[in-house]
Design an enzyme around this catalytic site. Structure first.
Site, PDB file in Angstrom:
ATOM      1  CB  CYS A  39       0.071  10.895  -2.031  1.00  0.00           C
ATOM      2  SG  CYS A  39       1.061   9.726  -1.922  1.00  0.00           S
ATOM      3  CE  LYS A  60      -1.015   0.649   5.260  1.00  0.00           C
ATOM      4  NZ  LYS A  60      -0.107   1.299   5.342  1.00  0.00           N
ATOM      5  CG  ASP A  61       3.226   2.066   2.873  1.00  0.00           C
ATOM      6  OD1 ASP A  61       2.054   2.914   3.493  1.00  0.00           O
ATOM      7  OD2 ASP A  61       4.087   1.911   3.395  1.00  0.00           O
ATOM      8  NE  ARG A 116      -7.837   3.777   3.249  1.00  0.00           N
ATOM      9  CZ  ARG A 116      -7.926   2.976   4.212  1.00  0.00           C
ATOM     10  NH1 ARG A 116      -9.717   2.639   4.774  1.00  0.00           N
ATOM     11  NH2 ARG A 116      -7.202   2.823   5.445  1.00  0.00           N
ATOM     12  NE  ARG A 117      -5.869   4.104   8.267  1.00  0.00           N
ATOM     13  CZ  ARG A 117      -5.314   3.510   8.213  1.00  0.00           C
ATOM     14  NH1 ARG A 117      -3.822   4.568   8.901  1.00  0.00           N
ATOM     15  NH2 ARG A 117      -4.551   2.196   8.550  1.00  0.00           N
ATOM     16  NE  ARG A 132       1.505   5.465  12.598  1.00  0.00           N
ATOM     17  CZ  ARG A 132       0.380   4.961  11.287  1.00  0.00           C
ATOM     18  NH1 ARG A 132      -0.645   5.230  11.018  1.00  0.00           N
ATOM     19  NH2 ARG A 132       1.046   3.861  10.321  1.00  0.00           N
ATOM     20  NE  ARG A 153       4.115  10.778   7.307  1.00  0.00           N
ATOM     21  CZ  ARG A 153       5.211  10.944   6.905  1.00  0.00           C
ATOM     22  NH1 ARG A 153       5.702  11.796   6.983  1.00  0.00           N
ATOM     23  NH2 ARG A 153       6.568   9.658   7.482  1.00  0.00           N
TER      24      ARG A 153
END
Length: 300
Positions: free
Chosen positions: A238, A82-83, A128-129, A152, A146
């Protein structure tokens, strides 16, 4: 001869590289020492106070690994798929993916999205979140979070936010599957390729391609490549809040997706089943039906 795997140095990245090493050793009958993990620090690891979209996008996770691979300093690189940006450099090829883990997000700090107090602060760096949360709870305040999982969680414990979201796959791989609560897929579709670990090689390195191909999970590769095909067809970057998930069933591959604007006010959802080019077909359908506020974020 030692097979060299390039990896980022975060605890999760090292865990995933170790999974690839173990899979290679099992597939080829190698001793563990035959595979070396080569840690490469990325810009994304160094810069923690700004959103990726502001400072270069997903390439901040990959460009140093790409350079090492193309310079023959490593034989393959391990990535959280996903990155990995949708368009990859010439000369680099995705050779395999490990079996996909739990694709869901986990909410840490509350029993559910609905249980968050009015005006609660949620930390995330994901467009997205952010959009998905605000669509369900426009009263929430979203702040930038981040860093790796520990960073986090430490920010959350220090009171910088009331809650945060993390990928279930990463927590599970780190032995922290008891943290937080999973969010159902019908409430929050994941990021494209979430939960998948991919391995890239030099496109012209036939030996490395054969070596890595031995550990490929065909179902994961098929689904993740369909999700990445959607991103390519959308010209997503992004800044683009997009969620997608492909699954294989009796009717073939089903690809579902959601596109949103930045604050979740506008969105569009859809899915296709059994298409020859599911990413392109679904992208065309979504962009045709999407509100203008959404279409402008996807190159349409």
């Amino acid at each position: 001869m030692t097979f060299r795997l390039g990896t980022r140095g975060s605890p999760l990245a090292l865990t995933q590289a170790g999974m690839v090493r173990d899979a290679l050793c099992a597939a080829h009958g190698w001793a563990t020492e035959r595979v070396a993990l080569v840690v490469i620090r990325t810009t994304g690891d160094r810069v923690q106070d700004r959103a990726l979209a502001e400072i270069g996008g997903k390439a901040l996770w990959t460009k140093e690994l790409d350079r090492a691979l193309l310079a023959n300093e490593v034989d393959a690189c391990v990535h959280s798929m996903k990155d990995v940006e949708t368009v990859r450099p010439d000369g680099i090829a995705i050779a395999a993916m490990l079996p996909r883990a739990d694709v869901r997000d986990r909410l840490i700090g509350a029993a559910s999205i609905e249980a968050l107090l009015p005006g609660a602060i949620v930390g995330t760096s994901s467009p997205r979140r952010r959009a998905q949360l605000l669509r369900r709870r426009p009263d929430l305040r979203i702040v930038l979070f981040r860093g790796n999982v520990d960073t986090r969680l430490a920010k959350l414990a220090a009171g910088e936010a009331d809650a945060t979201l993390l990928a279930a796959a990463g927590l599970d791989r780190l032995g922290r599957g008891d943290i937080g609560v999973p969010i159902a897929l019908d409430a929050m579709l994941p990021a494209p390729a979430q939960g998948a670990v991919g391995i890239e090689v030099r496109a012209d390195d036939a030996a490395a391609r054969r070596t890595i191909a031995a550990i490929d999970d065909a179902t994961t590769s098929t689904c993740v490549l369909a999700e990445r095909g959607l991103l390519a067809a959308l010209h997503a970057d992004c800044h683009s809040p997009v969620a997608a998930l492909a699954r294989l069933g009796d009717d073939g591959l089903t690809l579902a997706a959601e596109l949103l604007d930045e604050d979740g006010t506008a969105h569009v959802v859809g899915q296709v089943t059994g298409a020859n080019d599911p990413g392109a077909d679904l992208a065309a359908d979504l962009l045709t039906r999407a509100p203008v506020a959404v279409r402008r974020l996807f190159g349409a």
